[in-house]
Design an enzyme around this catalytic site. Structure first.
Site, PDB file in Angstrom:
ATOM      1  N   GLY A 181     -11.778   0.587   7.406  1.00 11.37           N
ATOM      2  CA  GLY A 181     -11.804   1.205   6.240  1.00 11.37           C
ATOM      3  C   GLY A 181     -12.179   0.106   5.105  1.00 11.37           C
ATOM      4  N   LYS A 264       4.168  -3.792   3.798  1.00 17.67           N
ATOM      5  CA  LYS A 264       4.626  -2.293   4.586  1.00 17.67           C
ATOM      6  C   LYS A 264       6.011  -2.505   4.827  1.00 17.67           C
ATOM      7  CE  LYS A 264       0.066  -1.876   6.206  1.00 17.67           C
ATOM      8  NZ  LYS A 264      -0.823  -0.447   6.174  1.00 17.67           N
TER       9      LYS A 264
HETATM   10  C1  LIG Z   1      -2.937   0.311   8.854  1.00 19.07           C
HETATM   11  S1  LIG Z   1      -4.020  -0.507  10.039  1.00 19.07           S
HETATM   12  C2  LIG Z   1      -5.228  -1.197   9.049  1.00 19.07           C
HETATM   13  C3  LIG Z   1      -6.339  -0.092   8.552  1.00 19.07           C
HETATM   14  C4  LIG Z   1      -7.530  -0.808   7.861  1.00 19.07           C
HETATM   15  N1  LIG Z   1      -7.059  -1.551   6.745  1.00 19.07           N
HETATM   16  C5  LIG Z   1      -8.528   0.152   7.393  1.00 19.07           C
HETATM   17  O1  LIG Z   1      -8.798   0.259   6.279  1.00 19.07           O
HETATM   18  O2  LIG Z   1      -9.056   0.790   8.612  1.00 19.07           O
HETATM   19  C6  LIG Z   1      -3.407  -1.855  10.677  1.00 19.07           C
HETATM   20  C7  LIG Z   1      -3.926  -2.668  11.467  1.00 19.07           C
HETATM   21  O3  LIG Z   1      -3.001  -3.697  11.752  1.00 19.07           O
HETATM   22  C8  LIG Z   1      -3.336  -4.218  13.104  1.00 19.07           C
HETATM   23  N2  LIG Z   1      -2.440  -5.398  13.718  1.00 19.07           N
HETATM   24  C9  LIG Z   1      -1.199  -5.256  13.805  1.00 19.07           C
HETATM   25  N3  LIG Z   1      -0.717  -6.357  14.408  1.00 19.07           N
HETATM   26  C10 LIG Z   1      -1.637  -7.160  14.021  1.00 19.07           C
HETATM   27  C11 LIG Z   1      -1.844  -8.623  14.437  1.00 19.07           C
HETATM   28  N4  LIG Z   1      -0.749  -9.583  14.874  1.00 19.07           N
HETATM   29  N5  LIG Z   1      -3.069  -9.178  14.186  1.00 19.07           N
HETATM   30  C12 LIG Z   1      -4.041  -8.299  13.883  1.00 19.07           C
HETATM   31  N6  LIG Z   1      -4.044  -7.207  13.628  1.00 19.07           N
HETATM   32  C13 LIG Z   1      -2.790  -6.748  13.744  1.00 19.07           C
HETATM   33  C14 LIG Z   1      -3.405  -2.955  13.984  1.00 19.07           C
HETATM   34  O4  LIG Z   1      -4.025  -3.099  15.054  1.00 19.07           O
HETATM   35  C15 LIG Z   1      -3.942  -2.055  12.971  1.00 19.07           C
HETATM   36  O5  LIG Z   1      -5.485  -1.729  13.262  1.00 19.07           O
END
Ligand SMILES: C[S@@+](CC[C@H](N)C(=O)[O-])C[C@H]1O[C@@H](n2cnc3c(N)ncnc32)[C@H](O)[C@@H]1O
Length: 301
Positions: A181, A264
């Site tokens: 997004g 978060k």
């Molecule tokens: C809330 S989502 C993000 C949504 C995104 N901003 C959107 O607009 O679609 C959080 C993301 O953080 C990622 N995530 C979690 N730990 C991570 C890491 N160590 N490195 C990169 N991404 C990570 C997850 O895979 C997930 O896709």
């Protein structure tokens, strides 16, 4: 000097704790509105802040509207009690357009006051408020086709409230980007986006001009491997302290100009880490209308 902070809906406890830590005395709570005697402090958990608050006696609905109109033109009502009487007063005030914004749009610039009824014959009002949006609520005309998740609304709101956005050709890093997004927002603005997430982007976003994806952990990413960055975005799901460490690392490397990051919370609100973010010179902490149990930290330079 009286100031009032309107807690973001459902986050009254967070605002109460934030004000306690700031040493701000709360004189009264009027539902979500915290009336304070101290000078205004920036508050992250407030959806809006009312400055130079006045308490006024009113004899009638017409008298209330006349007194507000005499102060200024545009008013937003906050009516947790006496809602019917308050609505009758608001109907006698000039209409304030609550039309959803079409992104990218500038935030309204016209002064917007706020008022509430404390009792049927007493109102509390402030001609000057921090937010140009009624009760801090920002609404957009949504895009139901382009973005793969609703997280884009958070970034639309952040950029609108910050009054800045990446232009064509600017280099953006989007950490925790999937499904995409935020990357969609940035690529739609013409930016070059390096999206980092262990999971792949939605294919439609991955195919947008200017978008590259690397399937890595954002925490293991070496700043030297990406070069200078105009905007670093993070919406990673992680503990606030881990995000703080990541931000400090990228700040120390000196290759990033602007930051916009979601802090978060899982379970309890980590007020200690929030205080560390708040202490970063030049930064801003906001609870966006589109944030859940989160804050948005931004540093624009
Ligand atoms: C809330 S989502 C993000 C949504 C995104 N901003 C959107 O607009 O679609 C959080 C993301 O953080 C990622 N995530 C979690 N730990 C991570 C890491 N160590 N490195 C990169 N991404 C990570 C997850 O895979 C997930 O896709």
């Amino acid at each position: 000097m009286t100031t009032a902070h309107l807690a973001a809906e459902g986050f009254e406890a967070q605002l109460r704790e934030e004000l306690r830590r700031l040493g701000v005395g709360v004189r009264a709570e009027h539902s979500r509105l915290f009336v304070c005697d101290d000078a205004p402090s920036p508050s992250a958990w407030a959806a809006n802040t009312w400055f130079d608050v006045e308490e006024i006696g009113i004899a009638s609905i017409g008298d209330a509207a006349a007194k507000l109109r005499a102060m200024q033109r545009n008013w937003a009502m906050y009516a947790p009690v006496h809602a019917r009487r308050a609505t009758l007063i608001q109907e006698r005030l000039p209409h304030v357009s609550a039309k959803p914004l079409v992104f990218p749009a500038e935030a309204p610039t016209a002064p917007l006051g706020s008022w509430t009824l404390l009792a049927s014959d007493r109102l509390l009002c402030a001609a000057r408020c921090a937010s140009p949006f009624p009760n801090g609520e920002v609404a957009f005309v949504e895009d139901r086709d382009g973005p793969p998740s609703r997280a884009y609304l958070k970034l639309w709101e952040a950029l609108t409230r910050l009054g800045a956005r990446p232009g064509a050709g600017t280099r953006c890093l989007d950490l925790g980007a999937t499904p995409g997004g935020w990357t969609w927002v940035l690529a739609s603005l013409g930016a070059e986006v390096l999206a980092i997430d262990k999971a792949p982007l939605d294919p439609k976003v991955a195919a947008m001009p200017g978008v590259r994806w690397r399937g890595e952990s954002a925490f293991a990413l070496d700043p030297a491997s990406v070069g200078p960055i105009d905007w670093l975005f993070s919406d990673i799901i992680c503990y606030p302290a881990r995000l703080l460490a990541l931000v400090r690392r990228w700040m120390a490397e000196g290759r990033v100009r602007n930051f916009v990051c979601t802090i978060k919370f899982q379970g309890d609100t980590d007020h200690d880490t929030v205080a560390h973010f708040a202490a970063i010179p030049g930064g801003r902490l906001l609870h966006l209308h589109h944030n859940k149990h989160e804050l948005t930290w931004a540093l624009l330079r």
